[in-house]
Design a protein around this motif. Structure first.
Motif, mmCIF file in Angstrom:
data_model
loop_
_atom_site.group_PDB
_atom_site.id
_atom_site.type_symbol
_atom_site.label_atom_id
_atom_site.label_comp_id
_atom_site.label_asym_id
_atom_site.label_seq_id
_atom_site.Cartn_x
_atom_site.Cartn_y
_atom_site.Cartn_z
ATOM 1 N N ASP A 90 -1.247 -5.529 -16.863
ATOM 2 C CA ASP A 90 -0.679 -4.847 -15.491
ATOM 3 C C ASP A 90 -1.778 -4.613 -14.320
ATOM 4 O OD1 ASP A 90 0.138 -3.249 -13.473
ATOM 5 O OD2 ASP A 90 0.786 -1.611 -14.931
ATOM 6 N N PRO A 91 -1.932 -5.349 -13.405
ATOM 7 C CA PRO A 91 -2.958 -5.303 -12.540
ATOM 8 C C PRO A 91 -3.265 -3.916 -11.942
ATOM 9 C CG PRO A 91 -1.111 -6.435 -11.278
ATOM 10 C CD PRO A 91 -0.969 -6.257 -12.890
ATOM 11 N N ASN A 92 -2.207 -3.085 -11.926
ATOM 12 C CA ASN A 92 -2.318 -1.628 -11.297
ATOM 13 C C ASN A 92 -3.219 -0.932 -12.053
ATOM 14 O OD1 ASN A 92 -0.224 -1.878 -9.412
ATOM 15 N ND2 ASN A 92 1.211 -2.173 -11.003
ATOM 16 N N LEU A 93 -3.605 -1.167 -13.195
ATOM 17 C CA LEU A 93 -4.625 -0.546 -13.999
ATOM 18 C C LEU A 93 -6.135 -0.698 -13.410
ATOM 19 C CD1 LEU A 93 -3.752 -1.599 -17.715
ATOM 20 C CD2 LEU A 93 -3.397 0.573 -16.661
ATOM 21 N N PHE A 94 -6.116 -1.833 -12.841
ATOM 22 C CA PHE A 94 -7.671 -2.066 -12.141
ATOM 23 C C PHE A 94 -7.760 -1.438 -10.941
ATOM 24 C CE2 PHE A 94 -7.011 -5.056 -15.451
ATOM 25 C CZ PHE A 94 -8.384 -5.398 -15.925
ATOM 26 N N VAL A 95 -6.780 -1.082 -10.150
ATOM 27 C CA VAL A 95 -6.875 -0.639 -8.690
ATOM 28 C C VAL A 95 -7.961 0.660 -8.532
ATOM 29 C CG1 VAL A 95 -5.889 0.193 -6.720
ATOM 30 C CG2 VAL A 95 -4.904 -1.580 -7.877
ATOM 31 N N ASP A 96 -7.792 1.519 -9.572
ATOM 32 C CA ASP A 96 -8.834 2.776 -9.366
ATOM 33 C C ASP A 96 -9.847 2.712 -10.372
ATOM 34 O OD1 ASP A 96 -8.723 4.205 -7.102
ATOM 35 O OD2 ASP A 96 -6.543 4.709 -7.437
ATOM 36 N N ASN B 93 0.868 -1.097 -0.014
ATOM 37 C CA ASN B 93 -0.009 0.041 0.101
ATOM 38 C C ASN B 93 0.901 1.302 -0.007
ATOM 39 O OD1 ASN B 93 -2.295 -1.650 0.616
ATOM 40 N ND2 ASN B 93 -1.261 -2.059 2.626
ATOM 41 N N THR B 94 0.865 1.862 -0.990
ATOM 42 C CA THR B 94 1.660 3.295 -1.014
ATOM 43 C C THR B 94 0.710 4.480 -0.935
ATOM 44 O OG1 THR B 94 1.349 2.884 -3.348
ATOM 45 C CG2 THR B 94 3.468 2.307 -2.586
ATOM 46 N N HIS C 211 -2.853 3.344 -1.254
ATOM 47 C CA HIS C 211 -3.348 2.800 -2.843
ATOM 48 C C HIS C 211 -2.618 1.410 -2.832
ATOM 49 C CE1 HIS C 211 -2.919 2.935 -7.208
ATOM 50 N NE2 HIS C 211 -4.200 3.665 -7.013
ATOM 51 N N ARG C 212 -3.266 0.552 -3.291
ATOM 52 C CA ARG C 212 -2.718 -0.840 -3.465
ATOM 53 C C ARG C 212 -1.848 -0.913 -4.770
ATOM 54 N NH1 ARG C 212 -2.380 -4.636 0.087
ATOM 55 N NH2 ARG C 212 -2.745 -6.848 -0.529
#
Lengths: 617, 359
Positions: free
Chosen positions: A289-295, A82-83, A163-164
């Motif tokens: 890229d899973p980071n695309l889904f976080v928000d 979590n950043t 933020h995950r």
């Protein structure tokens, strides 16, 4: 003094005024009674209502979001963290003019149309007093620019939110999954009480599987506020409890090596510890890229990814269904012996096989034939004719029995959501689903791992691990331990190993493993090129699965066939043979031959595993 | 000396006023957000008020009656001049800056108008003739109208009420009263059109304050929440969340009753109303006992106007009357109106004390 007659007047006058005074007094009493009735109504009849309104006015219950647990690999490398990022949030109710605000904020920091549309959609569905995200991941400069202007925008606040973040992005996307904003669909599934103040939930993979452990529990803070919305004091506070940290069995270095070995190919690699079921690597390629889904991924990007022919969202290791091809032969070799067929009995392979009373030719992969082969040679050289003969003798009933015993056709029980069954065919199954009888020819192709039989790479890895442990079935798992986020101590560790001994005949097992070792290092072994000069012993089995049927008398010519119809390359292996530490399954879609493509790839992963182990030792 | 002593004390009324004044100081302290200096200032005003009351009580009723027209004329002149040169405060021209202090001429009129109408009524035999009534109405309408266009609707209404109360007490015939009411009903649509927008809004808000909870309905809603959330026993002195967290606007002036009701509950409200009724009742009794019609009319009108203040203020704070700027007498923070009230009680006491001398 004014004369008495001037001031004092007739008694009739006295009576008039006195009467009016009385009347006025009565009216006053009536009015007072009206007031009292009104006040009684407010303070007694409607007390509960106004009591609530008063509390609502000045007491705010604020949810304190718990910190989501970290996810680590087996060596403590952080896979999900979590950043802190700056986010702009809007309380729509407090904004006097929404469009004006958006336009003015847009002059200070970049607001894309997509962000504005997404924000409007979100806020139209929620009550106006709830904060809605306008823009996330503001950089420091943007945050500072907004901060000095914040006073101009009532209802808009700059908040630092956790933020995950998935530092390995594509590499871990499939097994780890990702979190996303809680959707309306999720709301039906999740307990509302528990998710107060929590905006994200695991949508797939480990993030979904272990949601309960990861999410922690929301804390609450009761604060008193004044009419201007200022927080005056905290009345009570119950801190949030952070979610558990999860330590996975995955070795991110091994994962990376497997991914590197796959290169640009579509396919999957699953590696596990055969004795414990710990999954060491689970690679599916291509990835995303899973980071695309976080928000919340925007629609355009999502549909672009979604419509890709390569299907990056598909976790091939878990969901990919492949005909196992020859990698299934060791299982049949085992059952051949269990059924009392002499393993030393040899079958002549002229390069083809024909059922009695039929003219249809079933080809061996080697056109020129293997000559006389016994069980050992048939496995070593992957002779199809030998297994056609055995398939004919065993029949589908026997074959599907042993396949099921080795865990095919049903989920392995791995701790990931949505594991499929795969498919082990039987005569009954065929009659039920296709309304057709089982043909003898189908015995033959099942015996070489073709036809209806469908397996997942994870199931194949487990087959390898059952072979490695000579019949111990373990449940593959990715979770090593849940750790208390504060003390770091493991908690409710599930030590109950879900193992089952198949009690396979030792001699049969020895022969199969000897043959699989020969596959890797005898001069005629199919994967001899991949077994060469290895510092540790490997037992393996190659497989090449046909994607399309080749017509009778037609040649399979790799170059003339479209890429997507080329054979899948497969390989299963375990090592070291004497004391197996790793079992692996490799599938390369349309990769060509198992020996040429999948086995060398597995060797790279195994090398990495053992060299790394040596380094560490 | 003996005579003066007799003049000064109407025991029951004094006890009522003292009790109310001290109660008011406690409420002011709470309503001001525990501001001690505000309470002290209010205390000083009260002190001055008591002195004024005692001084006014010394003036003989004859003098008061004789100078009623003079005072009234001065009042009207000052009201006209304030429209021309008055200082604008809170958006309305109500103040006349006399250099040393600011003077609110409408306050003077609160005494002068009932005095004038009573004077008019007692010139002839009661009940008044139609002509006298018309004249009284005109005399009432002039200062009330001048105050309304300042604009100060609340005070204008109170002025009109004081004049009309004298007319009522003087035994106006019922058919005349009905004619008056009919006329009011007939011109009501015209009056409505003449109202300021915010007055109209306030009247509409009365019917549904929740139509605009953050705007025009805010005051009414917050005051009702304060009152309702108190329950029977109240939240306790200085414990009212609605007032101390500033949810109630004008909490130490026009809406001070909400603060009181929130902290002392229905029991406190009951005690407060009984206290007011006691004061009003005592005054009405004094009017009853007085032997002379002018005094009787004036005492009665002043006492009933005092009650009318209470009714309008509590009515607007509790949401059964539109919000017009009327303070809670003797409790709301503010100087001039308190002096006027104390002067009125001075007149009442003086007139009553001398009733025997005049028989």
């Amino acid at each position: 003094m004014v004369s008495r007659s001037g001031m004092g007047q007739a008694s009739g006058e006295d009576a008039i005024v006195r009467q009016r005074l009385k009347l006025a007094g009565i009216i006053a009493l009536i009015l007072a009674a009206i007031l009292l009735a009104r006040l009684y109504s407010l303070q007694v009849s409607q007390y509960a209502r106004y009591q609530t309104l008063s509390l609502d006015n000045h007491i705010r219950l604020q949810a304190l979001s718990p910190v989501r647990g970290l996810i680590l690999d087996r060596n403590g490398v952080v896979l999900a963290q979590n950043t802190a990022v700056y986010a702009l949030k809007v309380t729509p109710e407090r904004v006097p003019d929404m469009d004006l605000m958006l336009a003015e904020v847009g002059q200070i920091i970049d607001l894309s149309d997509q962000e504005i549309i997404a924000f409007k959609q979100r806020s139209s569905r929620r009550p106006g007093f709830k904060k809605q995200l306008l823009k996330t991941q503001l950089d420091d400069a943007e945050a500072a620019k907004f901060a000095v202007n914040e006073y101009r925008f009532p209802g808009v606040t700059l908040e630092a939110v956790l933020h995950r973040d998935y530092p390995f992005a594509e590499l871990t996307a499939h097994f780890l999954g990702y979190v996303g904003r809680i959707s309306e669909k999720d709301q039906n599934r999740l307990e509302e009480e528990k998710y107060k103040g929590i905006s994200h939930t695991g949508k797939s993979g480990i993030e979904k599987q272990y949601e309960r452990a990861l999410v922690g529990s929301t804390g609450f803070e009761e604060v008193e506020i004044d009419a201007h919305g200022r927080t005056l004091r905290t009345i009570s506070r119950e801190g949030a409890i952070p979610g558990d940290n999860l330590r996975l069995t995955i070795d991110i270095e091994l994962q990376r090596e497997a991914r590197r070995a796959l290169g640009a190919s579509r396919g999957a690699v699953v590696a596990m510890d055969p004795s414990s079921g710990e999954v060491l690597a689970m690679v599916s390629n291509p990835s995303f890229d899973p980071n695309l889904f976080v928000d919340g991924i925007d629609h355009a990007t999502y549909s672009a990814l979604r419509s890709l022919k390569d299907k990056p969202f598909l976790n091939r290791a878990l969901h990919g269904r492949y005909a196992p091809g020859s990698t299934i032969k060791p299982i049949f070799a085992e059952v051949v012996m269990e059924e009392g067929i002499d393993p030393d009995e040899s079958v002549f392979c002229p390069g083809w096989y024909m059922l009695p009373g039929s003219t249809r030719q079933y080809r061996c992969w080697k056109k020129t034939g293997h000559g006389r082969v016994d069980l050992h040679a048939a496995l070593e050289q992957s002779c199809d004719v030998y297994f056609y003969e055995m398939g004919k003798r065993l029949g589908i009933g026997q074959m599907s029995g042993v396949l099921k015993k080795f865990g095919l056709g049903s989920p392995s029980g791995v701790d990931l959501p949505g594991e499929p069954d795969g498919l082990v065919p039987s005569a009954e199954w065929k009659l039920a689903t296709r309304n057709e009888p089982w043909y003898p020819g189908e015995d033959l192709i099942t015996a070489i791992g073709q036809g209806f039989l469908m397996t997942t790479p994870l199931q194949l890895a487990r087959v390898a691990s059952i072979l490695a442990t000579r019949g111990i079935v373990v449940q593959p798992r990715l979770l090593m331990s849940k750790n208390d986020p504060l003390s770091g101590d493991p908690k409710n560790l599930n030590n109950k190993k879900n193992t089952q001994n198949l009690h396979i005949n030792t001699e049969a097992m020895d022969r199969v493993i000897r043959a699989m070792t020969a596959v890797m290092n005898s001069p005629r072994g199919t994967a001899r090129m991949s077994g060469r000069r290895s510092a540790y012993s490997i037992a393996g089995k190659t497989g090449t699965a046909q994607v399309i049927a080749i017509a009778q008398g037609e040649e399979y010519d790799e170059d003339s066939i479209r890429e997507e119809f080329r054979d899948h390359a497969l390989f299963i292996a375990f090592a070291p043979v004497e004391n197996p530490k790793i079992a692996i399954a490799v599938v390369v879609e349309n990769g060509g031959s198992g020996a040429g493509v999948a086995a060398p790839l597995a060797r790279k992963v195994l090398d990495h595993f053992f060299l790394k182990a040596l380094e560490r030792a | 000396m003996l005579r003066r002593k007799k003049l000064l004390f109407d025991g029951p009324l004094m006890i009522g006023l003292i009790t109310l004044s001290f109660l008011g100081l406690f409420v002011i302290y709470s309503a001001s957000g525990e501001n001690f200096s505000v309470m002290v200032r209010q205390g000083i005003r009260l002190g001055i008020g008591w002195v004024v009351m005692i001084l006014v009580a010394q003036i003989s009723p004859e003098t008061i009656k004789r100078f009623s027209p003079h005072l009234f004329i001065v009042g009207v002149v000052v009201l006209i001049s304030v429209l021309l040169v008055g200082v604008v405060a809170k958006g309305a021209q109500r103040w006349l800056d006399l250099g040393v202090f600011r003077f609110q001429p409408s306050e003077l009129m609160k005494l002068a108008l009932p005095m004038m109408v009573a004077w008019l009524m007692t010139r002839d035999k009661l009940p008044p003739t139609f002509t006298i009534i018309l004249l009284a109405l005109v005399l009432t309408a002039i200062p009330a109208g001048l105050v309304v266009i300042q604009p100060d609707l609340g005070t204008g209404i109170m002025l009109a009420a004081s004049g009309l109360l004298v007319i009522f007490l003087s035994g106006i015939r019922w058919r005349h009263l009905m004619m008056m009411l009919a006329t009011v009903a007939a011109v009501a649509p015209f009056l409505w059109s003449q109202l300021h927008d915010y007055h109209r809004q306030r009247i509409l808000t009365l019917f549904d304050p929740w139509a605009d909870p953050m705007g025009s309905g805010y005051q009414t809603i917050q005051a009702q929440i304060a009152i309702g959330s108190a329950g029977i026993w109240g939240k306790g002195w200085l414990q009212g969340s609605q007032s101390h967290l500033e949810f109630i606007p004008e909490r130490s002036t026009d809406f001070i009753f909400a603060v009181f009701a929130e902290e002392f509950g229905l029991i406190g409200v009951l005690i407060l109303i009984v206290l007011y009724l006691f004061i009003v009742g005592r005054c009405l009794a004094m009017a009853y006992q007085t032997k002379e019609t002018y005094s009787r009319l004036l005492i009665g009108a002043l006492a009933l106007t005092f009650f009318f203040y209470l009714f309008v203020n509590l009515g607007m704070v509790s949401g059964i009357l539109p919000i017009v700027g009327v303070p809670l007498p003797l409790v709301s923070y503010g100087g001039t109106s308190m002096l006027t009230l104390m002067a009125a009680f001075g007149i009442i006491m003086g007139m009553h004390s001398r009733r025997r001398l005049m028989t």
